[in-house]
Design an enzyme around this catalytic site. Structure first.
Site, PDB file in Angstrom:
ATOM      1  N   TYR A 312       0.851  -1.185   0.000  1.00  0.00           N
ATOM      2  CA  TYR A 312       0.000   0.000   0.000  1.00  0.00           C
ATOM      3  C   TYR A 312       0.896   1.248   0.000  1.00  0.00           C
ATOM      4  O   TYR A 312       1.754   1.407   0.849  1.00  0.00           O
ATOM      5  CB  TYR A 312      -0.892  -0.029   1.237  1.00  0.00           C
ATOM      6  N   CYS A 313       0.689   2.131  -0.983  1.00  0.00           N
ATOM      7  CA  CYS A 313       1.369   3.415  -1.058  1.00  0.00           C
ATOM      8  C   CYS A 313       2.890   3.209  -1.061  1.00  0.00           C
ATOM      9  O   CYS A 313       3.419   2.503  -1.909  1.00  0.00           O
ATOM     10  CB  CYS A 313       0.910   4.312   0.089  1.00  0.00           C
ATOM     11  N   VAL A 314       3.618   3.806  -0.108  1.00  0.00           N
ATOM     12  CA  VAL A 314       5.072   3.707  -0.096  1.00  0.00           C
ATOM     13  C   VAL A 314       5.532   2.265   0.046  1.00  0.00           C
ATOM     14  O   VAL A 314       6.592   1.881  -0.479  1.00  0.00           O
ATOM     15  CB  VAL A 314       5.660   4.585   1.030  1.00  0.00           C
ATOM     16  N   GLY A 316       4.065  -0.165  -1.370  1.00  0.00           N
ATOM     17  CA  GLY A 316       3.940  -0.697  -2.722  1.00  0.00           C
ATOM     18  C   GLY A 316       5.150  -0.334  -3.577  1.00  0.00           C
ATOM     19  O   GLY A 316       5.639  -1.150  -4.368  1.00  0.00           O
ATOM     20  N   PHE A 341      -1.698  -1.114  -3.985  1.00  0.00           N
ATOM     21  CA  PHE A 341      -2.736  -0.142  -3.644  1.00  0.00           C
ATOM     22  C   PHE A 341      -2.135   1.259  -3.786  1.00  0.00           C
ATOM     23  O   PHE A 341      -1.221   1.633  -3.059  1.00  0.00           O
ATOM     24  CB  PHE A 341      -3.215  -0.326  -2.202  1.00  0.00           C
TER      25      PHE A 341
END
Length: 579
Positions: A312-314, A316, A341
């Site tokens: 998710y985000c960073v 990812g 994500f």
């Protein structure tokens, strides 16, 4: 008192209004130049564009005053008519109270502010011959200044605040002052009533055990709720810039609980909030001693060849680098699939966050990173500034001026539960990725001495983006599809960075778009994508089964603490509580 002794309302002449309008236009430009000077910029305005903007501003300003006079000015008792193409005709939640349009005093304030805002923004756009990033920075600063100067933010020019003050005898302002002083003491704006939430009870409450712990993270193994589960387990890597339980809010919103109920063996990494002992951490640590360690731990525990992963985000971004490292080492088969994500790897179109990575900002980060880590409150403020109107000024009005109680809201509780960041790695992340965009340059970044190249990643990927994401813009997330070489399913979800991800099927909210065939460009995807109402989660679950549909019975190590790794403590664990 005789009628002759009563002061009659005196309205300015059109000539006076024209003079004032031109003065306001010049004042706009001076304010813009002052804001730019504070940022070290010299503004080369396009003189023709400025003349056109100021002339248009003067014309619309005069037209507004003429409409005001024609309708009776301060003595009128009906809303002032507004042309459909006027800035004042646009819907704006700050001015939702009927008094903003029905009361002539507030109406002229509202329309004047919106007119000035429109042309201040136009002047920012009229700056010519500067670097596009500098121009974007100026526009962002102008927008922030205008949001701060909104008449809705001041007690004497906000009709709802005036009315509340009269009704309560000023108690709203006293209560608001108490709220403000409490926020000043803790150094952070409050968004919700935190006393209503308790980790492990009504938030982050999905049953599970901590089965593995390092100085960097705790590994949660969630208790299965089905008799059979997918043979390939799932490891979730949340961002370390926030607490993990954005994915495990209330049971009705929890992605973790939903995934468990879908017959998936779910593991999740709970990162430790940084302290002085983590001052020397770099990206290699989050990849090798974080993600790779968790992957190997779960594979060994369950005796499986590979795992599914979510970043998710960073996290990812880091997952993409992890996959590239595994590919370089000939170990790509450790990961069966990767789900992203709202994650970015190419930061050339990363949005307004790129405005916070110049040399001056880096000096500020260094100054604030006492003890080798950055206090999470500063990062929270940065994210709040990206949506200042919603996440700052909305709460200034409601909680400081109106004195309203804070509503209990689990997502806002999570948003205020900040984590500290390792200073060295945080600075590297901002400069190497956001500023210099090194991750998409093959061989430029090395992990533990191994150069990585995203193009070598063949792992099947599910890439999710948010249509209204202001942190990881759609155009930026799409670039994942251009930098990974394996089969990719791209999904565009309605809403933004949080609500676009946390959208349980039972809520029946928003929508998502997918294409059955891969598309060469984002424009082609948007043109061809099919819209489906509701949550994209079931689509992801179906995709996961196309990777590996085999199932196994829940027994032995599939139950938390029953295998080689014994339970250390109950989920959600100490790290998420800041212990």
């Amino acid at each position: 008192m005789e009628k002759s002794d009563v002061a009659e309302p005196h309205l300015p002449t059109l000539e006076q209004m024209q003079q004032w309008t031109h003065a306001i236009g010049r004042a706009q430009q001076l304010m813009l130049e002052q804001a730019a000077g504070a940022s070290g910029l010299t503004l080369p305005f396009d003189p023709h564009a400025v003349a056109r903007i100021q002339s248009s501003f003067a014309d619309e300003g005069l037209a507004m005053w003429q409409r005001f006079l024609d309708s009776g000015g301060m003595l009128r008792d009906a809303p002032l008519p507004v042309p459909a193409d006027s800035p004042a005709a646009r819907k704006d939640r700050r001015f939702a109270d009927p008094a903003w349009t029905q009361n002539p005093f507030y109406d002229i304030i509202r329309q004047s502010y919106l007119l000035v805002s429109d042309y201040m923004t136009g002047l920012a756009d009229a700056v010519d011959g500067v670097d596009p990033k500098q121009k974007a920075k100026l526009r962002f600063a102008t927008s922030g200044m205008l949001d701060a100067l909104s008449p809705s933010n001041f007690p004497l020019t906000n009709p709802a605040v005036v009315q509340k003050t009269i009704e309560s005898g000023g108690e709203n302002l006293v209560k608001g002052l108490q709220h403000m002083l409490a926020d000043l003491e803790k150094g952070q704006l409050t968004h919700t009533d935190g006393t209503q939430f308790e980790l492990g009870r009504n938030i982050a409450a999905t049953p599970g055990k901590i089965i593995h712990e390092t100085p960097l993270y705790q590994l949660i193994h969630y208790a299965p709720s089905t008799d059979m589960v997918l043979e390939t387990p799932l490891i979730i890597f949340p961002p370390w810039i926030n607490r993990f339980y954005i994915l495990d809010l209330s049971p009705q919103k929890s992605f973790v609980k939903w995934a468990v109920d879908q017959g998936i063996s779910v593991f999740l990494v709970s990162w430790k909030s940084a302290d002085a002992s983590m001052k020397d951490l770099i990206w290699d640590d989050y990849i090798l001693r974080g993600q790779v360690d968790a992957i190997d731990t779960v594979r060994d525990l369950l005796k499986v060849k590979s795992v599914h992963t979510i970043g998710y985000c960073v996290a990812g971004t880091t997952l993409a680098a992890t996959l590239a490292l595994l590919a370089a080492r000939g170990e790509a088969d450790k990961v069966a699939s990767a789900t992203f994500f709202t994650a970015q790897v190419d930061f050339s179109k990363a949005g307004d966050l790129t405005l916070f990575v110049d040399d001056e900002q880096m000096k500020l980060v260094d100054k604030l990173s006492t003890g080798g880590f950055l206090d999470g409150r500063y990062m929270a403020l940065t994210f709040n500034l990206l949506r200042g109107r919603d996440l700052i000024w909305n709460y200034v009005v409601n909680n400081y001026l109106l004195g309203q109680d804070y509503p209990p809201f689990d997502l806002l509780y999570w948003n205020g539960d900040t984590t500290n960041l390792p200073a060295r790695w945080h600075r590297d992340y901002l400069t190497q990725l956001y500023r210099d965009n090194l991750l998409v340059k093959p061989g430029t970044i090395s992990i533990d001495g191994t150069p990585i190249d995203l193009k070598t990643v063949q792992t099947p990927a599910y890439v999710q983006a948010g249509k209204e994401d202001h942190i990881a813009p759609l155009e930026s997330v799409w670039k994942l599809t251009e930098n990974l070489s394996g089969p990719i399913r791209f999904v565009l979800a309605g809403s933004g960075h949080i609500a676009g991800v946390i959208n349980p099927p039972a809520a029946n909210k928003y929508q998502y778009w997918v294409c059955d065939e891969a598309q060469p460009t984002l424009d082609a995807f948007v043109a061809q994508a099919k819209e489906t109402k509701g949550s994209w989660w079931p689509d992801w679950r179906g995709w996961l089964e196309t990777i590996d549909s085999r199932t196994v019975a829940v027994k032995g190590a599939r139950q938390p603490g029953k295998g080689r790794l014994k339970a250390i403590e109950d989920a959600p664990g100490r790290y998420v509580k800041g212990e």
